[in-house]
Design a protein around this motif. Structure first.
Motif, PDB file in Angstrom:
ATOM      1  N   HIS A 398       0.828  -1.210   0.000  1.00 44.10           N
ATOM      2  CA  HIS A 398       0.000   0.000   0.000  1.00 44.10           C
ATOM      3  C   HIS A 398       0.859   1.254   0.000  1.00 44.10           C
ATOM      4  CE1 HIS A 398      -3.728  -2.225   0.819  1.00 44.10           C
ATOM      5  NE2 HIS A 398      -2.946  -3.029   1.507  1.00 44.10           N
ATOM      6  N   MET A 399       2.177   1.077   0.049  1.00 48.67           N
ATOM      7  CA  MET A 399       3.056   2.217   0.314  1.00 48.67           C
ATOM      8  C   MET A 399       4.110   2.395  -0.771  1.00 48.67           C
ATOM      9  SD  MET A 399       3.522   1.228   4.304  1.00 48.67           S
ATOM     10  CE  MET A 399       4.791   2.438   4.571  1.00 48.67           C
ATOM     11  N   PHE A 400       3.866   1.815  -1.973  1.00 48.20           N
ATOM     12  CA  PHE A 400       4.887   1.896  -3.015  1.00 48.20           C
ATOM     13  C   PHE A 400       5.235   3.339  -3.369  1.00 48.20           C
ATOM     14  CE2 PHE A 400       3.554  -2.517  -4.709  1.00 48.20           C
ATOM     15  CZ  PHE A 400       4.441  -3.125  -3.847  1.00 48.20           C
ATOM     16  N   LEU A 460      -7.747  -9.923  -9.812  1.00 49.58           N
ATOM     17  CA  LEU A 460      -6.864  -9.611 -10.946  1.00 49.58           C
ATOM     18  C   LEU A 460      -6.384  -8.166 -10.889  1.00 49.58           C
ATOM     19  CD1 LEU A 460      -8.587 -11.543 -13.857  1.00 49.58           C
ATOM     20  CD2 LEU A 460      -6.434 -12.061 -12.727  1.00 49.58           C
ATOM     21  N   SER A 461      -7.322  -7.224 -10.610  1.00 49.69           N
ATOM     22  CA  SER A 461      -6.853  -5.840 -10.513  1.00 49.69           C
ATOM     23  C   SER A 461      -5.914  -5.688  -9.327  1.00 49.69           C
ATOM     24  CB  SER A 461      -8.029  -4.863 -10.419  1.00 49.69           C
ATOM     25  OG  SER A 461      -8.828  -5.150  -9.301  1.00 49.69           O
ATOM     26  N   GLY A 462      -6.059  -6.584  -8.329  1.00 48.48           N
ATOM     27  CA  GLY A 462      -5.132  -6.573  -7.209  1.00 48.48           C
ATOM     28  C   GLY A 462      -3.731  -6.968  -7.632  1.00 48.48           C
ATOM     29  N   ILE A 463      -3.645  -7.899  -8.586  1.00 48.95           N
ATOM     30  CA  ILE A 463      -2.310  -8.285  -9.078  1.00 48.95           C
ATOM     31  C   ILE A 463      -1.668  -7.104  -9.818  1.00 48.95           C
ATOM     32  CG2 ILE A 463      -1.114  -9.814 -10.672  1.00 48.95           C
ATOM     33  CD1 ILE A 463      -3.055 -12.003  -9.846  1.00 48.95           C
ATOM     34  N   VAL A 468       4.774  -3.129  -8.730  1.00 51.08           N
ATOM     35  CA  VAL A 468       5.237  -1.762  -8.468  1.00 51.08           C
ATOM     36  C   VAL A 468       5.009  -0.810  -9.662  1.00 51.08           C
ATOM     37  CG1 VAL A 468       7.215  -0.374  -7.802  1.00 51.08           C
ATOM     38  CG2 VAL A 468       6.871  -2.608  -6.774  1.00 51.08           C
ATOM     39  N   PRO A 469       5.417  -1.190 -10.897  1.00 54.08           N
ATOM     40  CA  PRO A 469       5.294  -0.201 -11.974  1.00 54.08           C
ATOM     41  C   PRO A 469       3.844   0.205 -12.252  1.00 54.08           C
ATOM     42  CG  PRO A 469       6.250  -2.261 -12.791  1.00 54.08           C
ATOM     43  CD  PRO A 469       6.033  -2.430 -11.339  1.00 54.08           C
ATOM     44  N   SER A 475      -1.798   4.481  -8.700  1.00 50.21           N
ATOM     45  CA  SER A 475      -1.980   4.821  -7.293  1.00 50.21           C
ATOM     46  C   SER A 475      -2.854   6.053  -7.140  1.00 50.21           C
ATOM     47  CB  SER A 475      -0.606   5.076  -6.663  1.00 50.21           C
ATOM     48  OG  SER A 475      -0.730   5.080  -5.276  1.00 50.21           O
ATOM     49  N   ASP A 476      -3.762   5.996  -6.141  1.00 51.63           N
ATOM     50  CA  ASP A 476      -4.628   7.131  -5.827  1.00 51.63           C
ATOM     51  C   ASP A 476      -5.518   7.556  -6.983  1.00 51.63           C
ATOM     52  OD1 ASP A 476      -4.804   7.968  -3.207  1.00 51.63           O
ATOM     53  OD2 ASP A 476      -2.763   8.756  -3.237  1.00 51.63           O
TER      54      ASP A 476
END
Ligand code: CU
Lengths: 650, 201
Positions: A398-400, A460-463, A468-469, A475-476
């Motif tokens: 959650h912090m990438f 799947l969207s979780g994967i 990271v990329p 993100s957000d």
């Protein structure tokens, strides 16, 4: 609900509830009359305490709202619980008075009023949980409707930005802490002792107390709208620092509400764990437990071990705000990112706290309605335990983009992707269970199948988000909003609905309206997908989440989303109508309308006041559907017959 | 199943499927949860101490901790664990005066610990808001102090009941001493970890 009226008359006089108090003495007995005067009293007491202490220490000003909020949200709920009678037994114990042995007069509910008392019957508590959580579900859902109304068009329409921030923060907090987590606890409360062949939970009084902490937590969060200067807490349910420390006083209501909700879920989890370990019926080995029990076993372990971290994280924010400590103040040697580590060390496992019980419900429902044994039962149980362990090793995904040390990214990405393996095992096991089954598409099954499909999309969207990329890009954005709703709405909420429909006949003794149930499912399923699927696209195109206004180019999709979300909201009315009308006047369901093997279906609907007249003897797996002559358990008079049969086979 | 007119004012006795008593198991899980709560406070401590660090090492310049006074306090608390054990052994042998004496001693030792800690707080020369060092120090020791306070309450209740003769040598009858005892040992062990982390290393 007409619960076992014949038992009421059977109570031996010595066990009857004490005679009602008369006159002024009615005000001192445990109950709502006592609440009526104790609550204002404790409110005044807390106020005096704070002002007195500040005067004694020479602080200025005497009226400091932050400190008062902390005092109020601690003292008033304690006063409420004491007045309602939540501590009566322990108060006797503490003061050295002889404790009355549990006389069971609090068991069962004879009128609707019994649901508003401190009741130690796990079946009553289960229903108290479910009704309360559905109330907060409605409240949080309405907040979502307000948000979608504002977001229907670009520009500002109905609310200002601060109110909007409050809406999504309270929406998420209520949905997570006051709906999903406790709704599963409510279903578990009702079903687990029955499934285990136990007369009640291990600690019935603790169970009652942990329920009554819930409305407290919910009302604290909701009443944050009333806090002057700034209103509701508005830093999101994640309440990141430094924003949380800079927020107006309403933010404290989040921190205190979470403490009450967290205490409630820890107490329930302790109760589940001890009940599952010590109160299984003879023959009910761990490998004969229904998967719902396994799921709650894993979930409860997570709750016991992880929830203290969210408590800690909110304590630190409270200290930073009220005592001006520097836990998260970088100017004074504190670490801002430490908050996110501590918070997510709870809140990632919390994702599984909100998923695993749903996995259990799906397993029960799919096996029963496909008339087939669970495929790979042991692997299903073991994958739950694998998720439990792996769940503690992924929090920093959650912090990438938080600015943490970059070397943490890759290990956390790997563990995140690895956790897809046990989850995938579960999905394939459900599919294999369905394979060549004689599937009956009743409402619980529809919701369970809806869960499997929607959860796969969310997984799947979780994967994507776990890599990271992609995460740095998405993100957000609304992609994250889409992901979390596919997991928590398509996952958790669908299974909660499946569970409610599945056990509704058991809880009420009546059948829900199947046609309305199907209408509810299809409205929810379509409304849900039209609402949340387009969010993937607008998210990838860069629409940020948690904003009241957005670029005009996203206008059309947002209008579609808003219209669909109103339909989704309206579908809940079908559900509520069905529940209320069927509860009052549904067709009698009989003890086992689904022809299920697990123990809760082998007793009457609703079950007898102490669940079983005699503890059953478990003789086999709970899922041998379609296997000739297979039995999970024998009850009462049947025992001799089965011993005979086993002898013959031997 | 037809709910025949059973005369069951009482639930059927639950089948005991574990050798461990449910209340003992409950307190063990509760302690696991408590350990994690301390874990969150230790996390905050190590983020401030290791990840951020401070100029001039740890404790930062200008901050000093009374290591030997805290050592005295550690000895007091560890002793109280032994007196607690003594009280439990006494009640198991049916020796009521031993039980009362053990609980009283444990209570007084615990109270001494808390009073010494309170006095230490007033003489430290820094406050929770002075620095992340101050915050995490008061956070960890304060959390532990709160646990000592809760433990003292439990001991007091057990003492009241032992004075009234509510306990006996049968396992079922001294659970009210055993459970506070387990909690008290946990509080002691936790203090040793807090002491070593905060004061020694
Ligand atoms: Cu996560």
């Amino acid at each position: 609900m007409a619960v076992e009226i014949e038992h009421a008359t059977e109570h031996h006089p010595a066990h009857a509830p004490p005679p009602p108090r008369r006159g002024l003495r009615r005000l001192t007995g445990a109950g709502w009359l006592r609440v009526l005067w104790v609550m204002p009293l404790s409110f005044g007491l807390a106020t005096l305490l704070v002002i007195g202490a500040r005067a004694a220490m020479g602080f200025d000003p005497l009226w400091e709202l932050q400190v008062l909020i902390v005092a109020w949200t601690v003292v008033v709920p304690l006063g409420f619980l004491a007045a309602l009678g939540g501590f009566d037994y322990w108060a006797y114990w503490i003061s050295g008075k002889p404790t009355r042995p549990e006389d069971h007069s609090g068991h069962g509910a004879r009128t609707w009023k019994d649901y508003f008392r401190v009741n130690t019957d796990h079946k009553v508590i289960g229903i108290q949980y479910l009704v309360t959580t559905i109330f907060f579900f409605g409240a949080a859902g309405l907040m979502a409707m307000f948000m979608r109304a504002e977001l229907a068009r670009p520009g500002m329409q109905y609310v200002d930005t601060n109110t909007f921030n409050g809406l999504f923060s309270v929406h998420a907090s209520l949905m997570i802490f006051l709906f999903i987590i406790p709704a599963f606890a409510g279903l578990g409360n009702y079903v687990i002792p029955l499934m285990l062949g136990a007369p009640d939970m291990a600690f019935p009084r603790l169970n009652a107390l942990s329920f009554w902490l819930l409305p407290i937590a919910g009302l604290i969060m909701m009443s944050s709208y009333l806090v002057p200067d700034g209103g509701a807490f508005a830093a999101g349910w994640t309440n990141y620092v430094p924003l949380a420390v800079q927020q107006p006083d309403g933010n404290l209501m989040f921190q205190m509400g979470v403490q009450w909700a967290g205490a409630s879920s820890i107490m329930t989890a302790l109760n589940f764990l001890v009940t599952i370990i010590t109160m299984r019926a003879p023959g009910m080995s761990f490998w004969r437990m229904p998967l719902l029990v396994w799921a709650n076993f894993a979930t409860s372990t997570l709750v016991v071990l992880a929830t203290p971290f969210v408590a800690g994280s909110q304590f630190f924010i409270m200290f930073d705000r009220v005592l001006h400590t520097n836990f998260f103040n970088p100017e004074m040697g504190g670490d801002v990112i430490a908050y996110q580590h501590i918070f997510w060390f709870y809140s990632h496992p919390a994702v599984y706290i909100m998923m695993l019980p749903g996995f259990g419900i799906a397993s029960e429902v799919i096996s029963v309605f496909a008339r087939k044994p669970i495929f790979g039962y042991r692997l299903m149980a073991l994958s739950l335990m694998a998720i439990l362990i792996l769940g503690f090793s992924v929090w920093a995904h959650h912090m990438f983009v938080s600015g943490m040390q970059s070397w943490i990214r890759i290990p956390m990405m790997v563990t995140t992707l690895v956790i897809a393996v046990p989850t995938g095992i579960k999905v394939f096991s459900w599919l294999a269970t369905l394979w060549e089954g004689r599937i009956r598409f009743a409402t619980p099954m529809l919701f369970a199948l809806g869960f499997v499909t929607m959860f796969v999309i969310g997984g799947l969207s979780g994967i994507y988000l776990g890599s990271v990329p992609v995460d740095i890009h998405a993100s957000d954005t609304y992609f994250v909003v889409a992901h979390i709703h596919y997991v928590l709405f398509g996952g958790s909420l669908f299974t909660i609905f499946a569970g409610i429909y599945y056990w509704f006949p058991k809880m009420t003794g009546r059948m829900y309206d199947e046609r309305l149930g199907k209408i509810h499912f299809w409205l929810t399923f379509v409304g849900f997908n039209v609402t949340f699927f387009p969010m993937h696209w607008v998210g990838l195109q860069g629409m940020p989440r948690r904003v009241a206004d957005y670029a005009p180019e996203f206008g059309n999709w947002n209008l579609v989303i808003s219209i669909a979300s109103f339909g989704l909201g309206a579908s809940t009315l079908v559900f509520l109508y069905n529940m209320i009308v069927s509860w009052r006047a549904g067709a009698p369901a009989g003890p086992n309308p689904w022809r299920a093997l697990t123990l809760e279906w082998q007793v009457s609907s609703p079950p007898p006041i102490f669940n079983f007249h005699e503890i059953p003897q478990v003789v086999g797996s709970p899922y041998e559907y379609g296997v000739r002559g297979a039995r999970h358990a024998v009850l009462n008079g049947d025992r001799a017959a089965v011993e005979e049969r086993e002898k013959v086979e031997a | 199943m037809a709910s025949v007119a059973h005369a069951h004012d009482h639930p059927p006795a639950a089948h005991q499927s574990s050798r461990v008593d449910s209340r003992l198991l409950g307190i063990y899980f509760f302690i696991a949860s408590e350990v994690m709560l301390f874990g969150s406070f230790f996390s905050a401590y190590f983020f401030a101490r290791v990840v951020v660090g401070a100029e001039g090492g740890w404790p930062p310049e200008g901050f000093e901790l009374p290591v030997y006074l805290a050592l005295l306090n550690t000895i007091i608390l560890v002793t109280s664990s032994f007196t607690m054990h003594w009280a439990l052994q006494a009640v198991k042998r049916g020796n009521r005066s031993g039980l009362v004496a053990g609980l009283t001693l444990t209570f007084l030792l615990g109270l001494t610990f808390l009073l010494i800690q309170a006095r230490e707080y007033t003489r430290l020369g820094f406050a929770p808001y002075d620095n992340a060092f101050g915050s995490t120090f008061y956070g960890l020791t304060g959390l532990h102090g709160a646990h000592v306070f809760v433990g003292l309450n439990l001991l007091l209740y057990a003492l009241i009941r032992s004075l009234r003769g509510h306990f006996g040598p049968e396992p079922e009858k001294h659970l009210g001493v055993e459970l506070p005892g387990i909690y008290w040992h946990f509080v002691d062990v936790m203090w040793i970890i807090v002491y070593v982390t905060v004061y020694v290393i």
